[in-house]
Design a protein around this motif. Structure first.
Motif, PDB file in Angstrom:
ATOM      1  N   ASP A 185       0.844  -1.083  -0.061  1.00 28.85           N
ATOM      2  CA  ASP A 185       0.028  -0.139   0.076  1.00 28.85           C
ATOM      3  C   ASP A 185       0.851   1.332   0.144  1.00 28.85           C
ATOM      4  O   ASP A 185       2.162   1.149   0.480  1.00 28.85           O
ATOM      5  CB  ASP A 185      -0.983   0.021   1.152  1.00 28.85           C
ATOM      6  N   SER A 186       0.350   2.636  -0.286  1.00 27.06           N
ATOM      7  CA  SER A 186       1.028   3.635  -0.569  1.00 27.06           C
ATOM      8  C   SER A 186       1.834   3.938   0.644  1.00 27.06           C
ATOM      9  O   SER A 186       3.081   4.479   0.572  1.00 27.06           O
ATOM     10  CB  SER A 186       0.174   4.740  -0.906  1.00 27.06           C
ATOM     11  N   LYS A 187       1.353   4.055   1.831  1.00 30.12           N
ATOM     12  CA  LYS A 187       1.887   4.457   3.173  1.00 30.12           C
ATOM     13  C   LYS A 187       3.159   3.538   3.419  1.00 30.12           C
ATOM     14  O   LYS A 187       4.260   3.789   3.740  1.00 30.12           O
ATOM     15  CB  LYS A 187       1.159   4.492   4.319  1.00 30.12           C
ATOM     16  N   THR A 188       2.903   2.273   3.331  1.00 28.13           N
ATOM     17  CA  THR A 188       3.963   1.233   3.599  1.00 28.13           C
ATOM     18  C   THR A 188       4.991   0.991   2.537  1.00 28.13           C
ATOM     19  O   THR A 188       6.445   1.350   2.664  1.00 28.13           O
ATOM     20  CB  THR A 188       3.388  -0.141   3.526  1.00 28.13           C
ATOM     21  N   MET A 190       6.049   4.013   0.960  1.00 26.63           N
ATOM     22  CA  MET A 190       7.014   5.292   1.041  1.00 26.63           C
ATOM     23  C   MET A 190       7.804   4.900   2.151  1.00 26.63           C
ATOM     24  O   MET A 190       9.091   5.471   2.384  1.00 26.63           O
ATOM     25  CB  MET A 190       5.845   6.473   1.238  1.00 26.63           C
ATOM     26  N   ASP A 191       7.531   4.077   3.240  1.00 25.51           N
ATOM     27  CA  ASP A 191       8.237   3.744   4.390  1.00 25.51           C
ATOM     28  C   ASP A 191       9.341   2.796   3.879  1.00 25.51           C
ATOM     29  O   ASP A 191      10.630   3.145   4.298  1.00 25.51           O
ATOM     30  CB  ASP A 191       7.638   2.895   5.353  1.00 25.51           C
TER      31      ASP A 191
END
Length: 225
Positions: free
Chosen positions: A176-179, A181-182
């Motif tokens: 997913d997008s947040k993971t 970017m992490d």
């Protein structure tokens, strides 16, 4: 800066029956040590094939690729295998972890495959677990981890033999997008703090912008870099 990767007139084609399909056409590029380069392009553009040629996972039809000044095409299979284990770390979209091994064992796998003693890498393992934030997951198997944690294990595994170059094929494509970017923040940190040369293939402009340079591939050719 010294050249980490250099491709000269690189071509790759496949034979399908009587038809010759050109995937890469006269690619010329240079990547310096310590760069973080993003290779972008639409599906079927040849960007992943280019990465596999750089990593000696596939053979070029013509032209040459040099890794740290050594031409891949002049190496025999054993020399290429040693180079892949020691000079290059690979990170793939689907993690490629061994299901019945825990985090620590998955990370140490390249050391075992290289015929080295894992005891000599204990301090290195602790450092990598700290860098990737996996210290409290070391005894967990992949099934007990989230997608982001599994990718962190894959990154840790790529680092254990202390390669100079990390090749990442759509490293956040399954997240997913947040993971995602992490994970990109982690790769950026490894590039900046450890001085690793990182080459990633991505279709995401947001992910590509983490690199210091973007190489655009279209229809098997570099159209901008």
């Amino acid at each position: 800066m010294t050249e980490a990767i250099k491709a000269v007139d690189l071509c790759k084609s496949y034979r399908m029956g009587k038809i010759n399909i050109d995937v890469l056409k006269n690619i010329n590029l240079t990547i310096k040590e310590g760069e973080f380069v993003s290779i972008m392009g639409p599906s079927g553009s040849g960007k992943s094939t280019l990465l596999y040629l750089i990593g000696a996972l596939e053979r070029a039809t013509s032209g040459s690729i040099s890794i740290k000044g050594k031409e891949i095409c002049k190496m025999n299979d054993n020399e290429q295998s040693i180079m892949r284990r020691r000079d290059i770390g690979f990170v793939f979209q689907f993690y490629n972890l061994i299901p019945n091994l825990n985090v620590e064992e998955n990370i140490m796998l390249p050391v075992l495959l290289d015929g080295k003693s894992t005891k000599l890498y204990r301090n290195r393992l602790e450092e990598i677990l700290d860098i990737t934030g996996l210290g409290d997951r070391r005894r967990h198997t992949p099934a007990e981890l989230s997608g982001g944690q599994q990718q962190r294990v894959a990154i840790a595994r790529a680092l254990i033999n202390e390669p100079d170059i990390i090749l990442a094929d759509e490293p956040i494509g399954n997240l997913d997008s947040k993971t995602g970017m992490d994970i990109m923040e982690l790769l950026k940190s490894i590039n900046e703090k450890k001085g690793k040369t990182i080459v990633q293939v991505t279709h995401s402009k947001e992910a590509a912008d983490y690199g210091s340079r973007i190489i655009n591939v279209r229809d098997g050719m570099v159209c901008e870099q």
